[in-house]
Write an enzyme that holds these catalytic residues in place. Structure first.
Site, PDB file in Angstrom:
ATOM      1  N   ASN A   9      41.425  20.418  -1.146  1.00  0.00           N
ATOM      2  CA  ASN A   9      42.030  21.382  -2.078  1.00  0.00           C
ATOM      3  C   ASN A   9      41.242  22.681  -1.964  1.00  0.00           C
ATOM      4  O   ASN A   9      40.120  22.767  -2.458  1.00  0.00           O
ATOM      5  CB  ASN A   9      41.958  20.811  -3.505  1.00  0.00           C
ATOM      6  CG  ASN A   9      42.401  21.820  -4.543  1.00  0.00           C
ATOM      7  OD1 ASN A   9      42.963  22.860  -4.222  1.00  0.00           O
ATOM      8  ND2 ASN A   9      42.155  21.496  -5.817  1.00  0.00           N
ATOM      9  N   TRP A  10      41.843  23.643  -1.308  1.00  0.00           N
ATOM     10  CA  TRP A  10      41.115  24.890  -1.050  1.00  0.00           C
ATOM     11  C   TRP A  10      41.111  25.833  -2.253  1.00  0.00           C
ATOM     12  O   TRP A  10      40.467  26.876  -2.226  1.00  0.00           O
ATOM     13  CB  TRP A  10      41.701  25.603   0.184  1.00  0.00           C
ATOM     14  CG  TRP A  10      41.491  24.853   1.467  1.00  0.00           C
ATOM     15  CD1 TRP A  10      40.907  23.613   1.628  1.00  0.00           C
ATOM     16  CD2 TRP A  10      41.847  25.293   2.776  1.00  0.00           C
ATOM     17  NE1 TRP A  10      40.901  23.270   2.958  1.00  0.00           N
ATOM     18  CE2 TRP A  10      41.479  24.286   3.690  1.00  0.00           C
ATOM     19  CE3 TRP A  10      42.472  26.447   3.281  1.00  0.00           C
ATOM     20  CZ2 TRP A  10      41.691  24.397   5.071  1.00  0.00           C
ATOM     21  CZ3 TRP A  10      42.694  26.561   4.649  1.00  0.00           C
ATOM     22  CH2 TRP A  10      42.300  25.544   5.531  1.00  0.00           C
ATOM     23  N   LYS A  11      41.866  25.501  -3.270  1.00  0.00           N
ATOM     24  CA  LYS A  11      41.916  26.315  -4.500  1.00  0.00           C
ATOM     25  C   LYS A  11      42.198  27.789  -4.160  1.00  0.00           C
ATOM     26  O   LYS A  11      42.852  28.078  -3.164  1.00  0.00           O
ATOM     27  CB  LYS A  11      40.625  26.144  -5.305  1.00  0.00           C
ATOM     28  CG  LYS A  11      40.299  24.682  -5.562  1.00  0.00           C
ATOM     29  CD  LYS A  11      39.209  24.487  -6.565  1.00  0.00           C
ATOM     30  CE  LYS A  11      38.871  23.006  -6.643  1.00  0.00           C
ATOM     31  NZ  LYS A  11      37.920  22.688  -7.710  1.00  0.00           N
ATOM     32  N   HIS A  94      46.302  19.141 -11.545  1.00  0.00           N
ATOM     33  CA  HIS A  94      44.850  19.272 -11.373  1.00  0.00           C
ATOM     34  C   HIS A  94      44.249  19.699 -12.717  1.00  0.00           C
ATOM     35  O   HIS A  94      44.864  20.452 -13.477  1.00  0.00           O
ATOM     36  CB  HIS A  94      44.550  20.310 -10.285  1.00  0.00           C
ATOM     37  CG  HIS A  94      43.108  20.342  -9.890  1.00  0.00           C
ATOM     38  ND1 HIS A  94      42.147  20.979 -10.637  1.00  0.00           N
ATOM     39  CD2 HIS A  94      42.455  19.787  -8.838  1.00  0.00           C
ATOM     40  CE1 HIS A  94      40.973  20.823 -10.057  1.00  0.00           C
ATOM     41  NE2 HIS A  94      41.125  20.103  -8.967  1.00  0.00           N
ATOM     42  N   GLU A  96      42.167  21.861 -13.458  1.00  0.00           N
ATOM     43  CA  GLU A  96      42.092  23.319 -13.646  1.00  0.00           C
ATOM     44  C   GLU A  96      43.436  23.867 -14.105  1.00  0.00           C
ATOM     45  O   GLU A  96      43.507  24.820 -14.885  1.00  0.00           O
ATOM     46  CB  GLU A  96      41.621  23.989 -12.347  1.00  0.00           C
ATOM     47  CG  GLU A  96      40.139  23.717 -12.087  1.00  0.00           C
ATOM     48  CD  GLU A  96      39.732  23.719 -10.629  1.00  0.00           C
ATOM     49  OE1 GLU A  96      40.497  24.194  -9.768  1.00  0.00           O
ATOM     50  OE2 GLU A  96      38.626  23.218 -10.342  1.00  0.00           O
ATOM     51  N   GLU A 166      40.029  12.195 -10.981  1.00  0.00           N
ATOM     52  CA  GLU A 166      39.022  13.246 -10.861  1.00  0.00           C
ATOM     53  C   GLU A 166      38.379  13.512 -12.219  1.00  0.00           C
ATOM     54  O   GLU A 166      38.920  14.294 -13.019  1.00  0.00           O
ATOM     55  CB  GLU A 166      39.678  14.546 -10.393  1.00  0.00           C
ATOM     56  CG  GLU A 166      40.337  14.463  -9.041  1.00  0.00           C
ATOM     57  CD  GLU A 166      40.388  15.835  -8.402  1.00  0.00           C
ATOM     58  OE1 GLU A 166      39.803  15.985  -7.325  1.00  0.00           O
ATOM     59  OE2 GLU A 166      40.965  16.752  -8.990  1.00  0.00           O
ATOM     60  N   GLY A 172      33.209  20.133  -8.941  1.00  0.00           N
ATOM     61  CA  GLY A 172      32.482  21.365  -8.653  1.00  0.00           C
ATOM     62  C   GLY A 172      31.095  21.425  -9.270  1.00  0.00           C
ATOM     63  O   GLY A 172      30.480  22.479  -9.301  1.00  0.00           O
ATOM     64  N   SER A 213      32.962  16.294  -6.511  1.00  0.00           N
ATOM     65  CA  SER A 213      31.681  16.453  -5.801  1.00  0.00           C
ATOM     66  C   SER A 213      31.498  15.458  -4.654  1.00  0.00           C
ATOM     67  O   SER A 213      30.381  14.977  -4.426  1.00  0.00           O
ATOM     68  CB  SER A 213      30.506  16.392  -6.788  1.00  0.00           C
ATOM     69  OG  SER A 213      30.565  17.488  -7.679  1.00  0.00           O
ATOM     70  N   GLY A 234      37.147  19.319  -3.028  1.00  0.00           N
ATOM     71  CA  GLY A 234      37.160  20.757  -3.303  1.00  0.00           C
ATOM     72  C   GLY A 234      36.185  21.482  -2.401  1.00  0.00           C
ATOM     73  O   GLY A 234      36.460  21.756  -1.232  1.00  0.00           O
ATOM     74  N   GLY A 235      34.993  21.765  -2.930  1.00  0.00           N
ATOM     75  CA  GLY A 235      34.015  22.589  -2.222  1.00  0.00           C
ATOM     76  C   GLY A 235      33.739  22.179  -0.788  1.00  0.00           C
ATOM     77  O   GLY A 235      33.722  23.028   0.117  1.00  0.00           O
TER      78      GLY A 235
HETATM   79  C1  PEP Z   1      38.669  19.269  -6.990  1.00  0.00           C
HETATM   80  O1  PEP Z   1      38.715  20.374  -7.504  1.00  0.00           O
HETATM   81  O2  PEP Z   1      39.709  18.608  -6.880  1.00  0.00           O
HETATM   82  C2  PEP Z   1      37.380  18.754  -6.563  1.00  0.00           C
HETATM   83  C3  PEP Z   1      37.253  17.466  -6.424  1.00  0.00           C
HETATM   84  O3  PEP Z   1      36.359  19.664  -6.352  1.00  0.00           O
HETATM   85  P1  PEP Z   1      34.864  19.350  -5.809  1.00  0.00           P
HETATM   86  O4  PEP Z   1      35.002  18.436  -4.628  1.00  0.00           O
HETATM   87  O5  PEP Z   1      34.334  20.696  -5.437  1.00  0.00           O
HETATM   88  O6  PEP Z   1      34.140  18.701  -6.932  1.00  0.00           O
END
Ligand code: PEP
Length: 256
Positions: A9-11, A94, A96, A166, A172, A213, A234-235
């Site tokens: 997920n590149w957001k 999600h 967010e 999640e 994050g 994470s 994510g990251g």
């Molecule tokens: C996400 O936003 O779906 C996510 C899992 O982010 P991260 O891997 O950065 O925690």
């Protein structure tokens, strides 16, 4: 057997040219791992160019959101119907989106219905906050989110979609759930709720991802959990080498 999936997920990151370069790098670095579904979810504006650049690649594309209506006066929105032909997957609900854009279990359900009608595979997110976790409400809250998301869906539709657990406190933050915590909630809450609603065969066929994470250093342990079928990343998905490393490790765990 459920095929593992690494979904990035590149957001709201990467320009069109950066997204194109990253997508090509990922296609190249992960080409040897066909036993893992590799899905990348760039921002809407990047999708057509990235799709064109990936046309000869097994990398699949996803969007990060969609609207529940097919078309109409919804300024700034993109419908599932508009995404059909461009992506295979769409992330829905999600945390967010729930936190910053007012998404509810009802709107998540409406978006899932729209995505399925458009022929897309929803990646449906659920997960509790730190406060809910500390108050011992994880099971009831996450199970409620899964129930709310699946209202009115047929068994066939449910087993075609992907669920992603999640925990918000792990997104994050660098504070991933332990592999066992993640495996327990994916199995004893997310998959168990599907089983309660649709039976063991549907629950056994539905893919459940963990997100929060994940990185090359913890993905092996997470993927060894019987009820975890992949990760929503994510990251770590913004770096081609770390994403590819996670795909490689997952491929090895599944080949073993
Ligand atoms: C996400 O936003 O779906 C996510 C899992 O982010 P991260 O891997 O950065 O925690």
């Amino acid at each position: 057997m459920r095929k593992p999936m690494m979904a990035g997920n590149w957001k709201m990151n990467k320009s069109v040219s950066e997204a194109t370069a990253l997508a090509k790098e990922i296609a190249e670095l992960t080409s040897g791992y066909a036993n893992v579904d590799r899905v990348i979810c760039p921002a809407f504006i990047c999708l057509p160019v990235v799709q064109w650049n990936l046309k000869d690649s097994p990398i699949q594309l996803g969007a990060q959101n969609c609207h529940w209506e097919e078309s109409g006066a919804f300024t700034g929105e993109v419908s599932a119907a508009m995404l059909a032909g461009l992506v295979d997957y769409v992330i829905i609900g999600h945390s967010e989106r729930r936190q910053f854009f007012g998404e509810t279990d009802e709107s998540v359900n409406a978006k899932i219905v729209a995505a399925l009608a458009a022929g897309l595979t929803p990646i449906v997110c659920c997960g509790e906050s730190l406060e809910q976790n500390q108050a011992g409400e994880t099971q009831s809250f996450v199970s409620g989110q899964v129930r709310g998301a699946l209202v009115g869906l047929s068994a066939e539709q449910v087993q075609s979609l992907v669920l992603a657990y999640e925990p918000i406190w792990a997104i994050g933050t660098g504070l991933a759930a332990t592999a066992q915590q993640a495996g327990d909630i994916c199995g004893k809450v997310v998959r168990a709720t599907v089983q309660e609603l649709y039976g063991a065969a549907v629950a056994g066929a539905t893919r459940v991802l963990y997100g929060g994470s994940t990185k090359p250093g913890n993905i092996a342990e997470i993927m060894q959990q019987a009820d975890i079928d992949g990760a929503l990343i994510g990251g770590a998905a913004l770096d081609g080498k770390s994403y590819a490393e996670m795909v490689r490790i997952t491929s090895e765990v599944y080949a073993a």
